[in-house]
Design a protein around this motif. Structure first.
Motif, PDB file in Angstrom:
ATOM      1  N   MET A   1       0.815  -1.194   0.000  1.00 10.41           N
ATOM      2  CA  MET A   1       0.000   0.000   0.000  1.00 10.41           C
ATOM      3  C   MET A   1       0.860   1.259   0.000  1.00 10.41           C
ATOM      4  SD  MET A   1      -3.028   0.842  -0.235  1.00 10.41           S
ATOM      5  CE  MET A   1      -4.309   1.918   0.183  1.00 10.41           C
TER       6      MET A   1
ATOM      7  N   ALA B   1      -7.968   1.463  -3.891  1.00 11.60           N
ATOM      8  CA  ALA B   1      -7.654   2.386  -2.800  1.00 11.60           C
ATOM      9  C   ALA B   1      -8.314   3.751  -2.964  1.00 11.60           C
ATOM     10  CB  ALA B   1      -6.142   2.563  -2.688  1.00 11.60           C
ATOM     11  N   TYR B   2      -8.363   4.264  -4.199  1.00 12.33           N
ATOM     12  CA  TYR B   2      -8.802   5.645  -4.414  1.00 12.33           C
ATOM     13  C   TYR B   2     -10.020   5.791  -5.320  1.00 12.33           C
ATOM     14  CZ  TYR B   2      -4.322   6.429  -2.243  1.00 12.33           C
ATOM     15  OH  TYR B   2      -3.275   6.402  -1.379  1.00 12.33           O
TER      16      TYR B   2
ATOM     17  N   THR C   1      -4.841  -1.924  -7.917  1.00  9.93           N
ATOM     18  CA  THR C   1      -4.659  -1.537  -6.525  1.00  9.93           C
ATOM     19  C   THR C   1      -4.998  -0.068  -6.301  1.00  9.93           C
ATOM     20  OG1 THR C   1      -2.880  -3.154  -6.418  1.00  9.93           O
ATOM     21  CG2 THR C   1      -3.035  -1.624  -4.597  1.00  9.93           C
TER      22      THR C   1
END
Length: 139
Positions: free
Chosen positions: A1, A42-43, A38
Motif C-alpha cells: 500500500m 484504494a482511491y 490496486t
C-alpha cells in the motif's frame, strides 16, 4: 500500500508534468496491471483518471482566481490539447472552462498570471519548480 500512496503523492505534486503509466510503474515497482487495480481499489479511480481530475481541480482554482486565459490554464495544469482539456473539464464540472471563468470573473480579485509564473506557483513549460506549491481552495 505504501507504493500506491507514493504514486498518489507523486501525482498530486507533479500534476503539471507529463506522466505516463510507465513512469508510475517505475516509481512504484509494481506491474502496470497491479498498479491500476490496486490504485482503483484504494482511491476509486485509475491513476490517469485521478491525475486528470486533479488537473481539472487545479484548473478550477486558476480560472477563478488567476488572470490567465483558458489556454494558459490548460497548459499550466499539464494538458497538451485545449480540446482534451475543454471536454474533460466540461465532463467533470458541467460547463466549459470559458463559461466557468466568466461566472467567476467579477466574484474575486484576480492574481496576475505573470506573478504566478514568476513566483513558481505555476510551473513554466510543464516543469515542476522545486519547493513551490500552489495554493489550494481553502488555504
Amino acid at each position: 500500500m505504501f507504493a500506491i500512496r507514493r504514486v498518489r503523492d507523486h501525482l498530486d505534486r507533479h500534476y503539471a508534468e507529463s506522466i505516463t503509466l510507465a513512469n508510475l510503474t517505475d516509481l512504484s515497482g509494481i506491474s502496470i496491471f497491479h498498479l491500476i487495480r490496486t490504485f482503483r481499489a484504494a482511491y476509486g479511480d485509475t491513476p490517469i483518471s485521478y491525475l486528470s481530475r486533479r488537473r481539472i481541480e487545479r484548473a478550477q482554482d486558476l480560472l477563478r482566481y488567476a488572470n490567465l486565459t483558458v489556454t494558459e490554464v490548460c497548459v499550466a495544469v499539464g494538458f497538451s490539447s485545449l480540446g482534451s482539456f475543454s471536454s474533460r473539464f466540461a465532463a467533470l464540472v458541467g460547463e466549459s472552462p470559458a463559461a466557468y471563468q466568466r461566472r467567476y470573473s467579477g466574484a474575486a480579485q484576480h492574481i496576475p498570471g505573470c506573478h504566478l509564473f514568476m513566483n513558481g506557483v505555476i510551473p513554466q513549460s510543464g516543469r515542476s519548480v522545486t519547493g513551490a506549491t500552489a495554493p489550494s481552495v481553502g488555504e
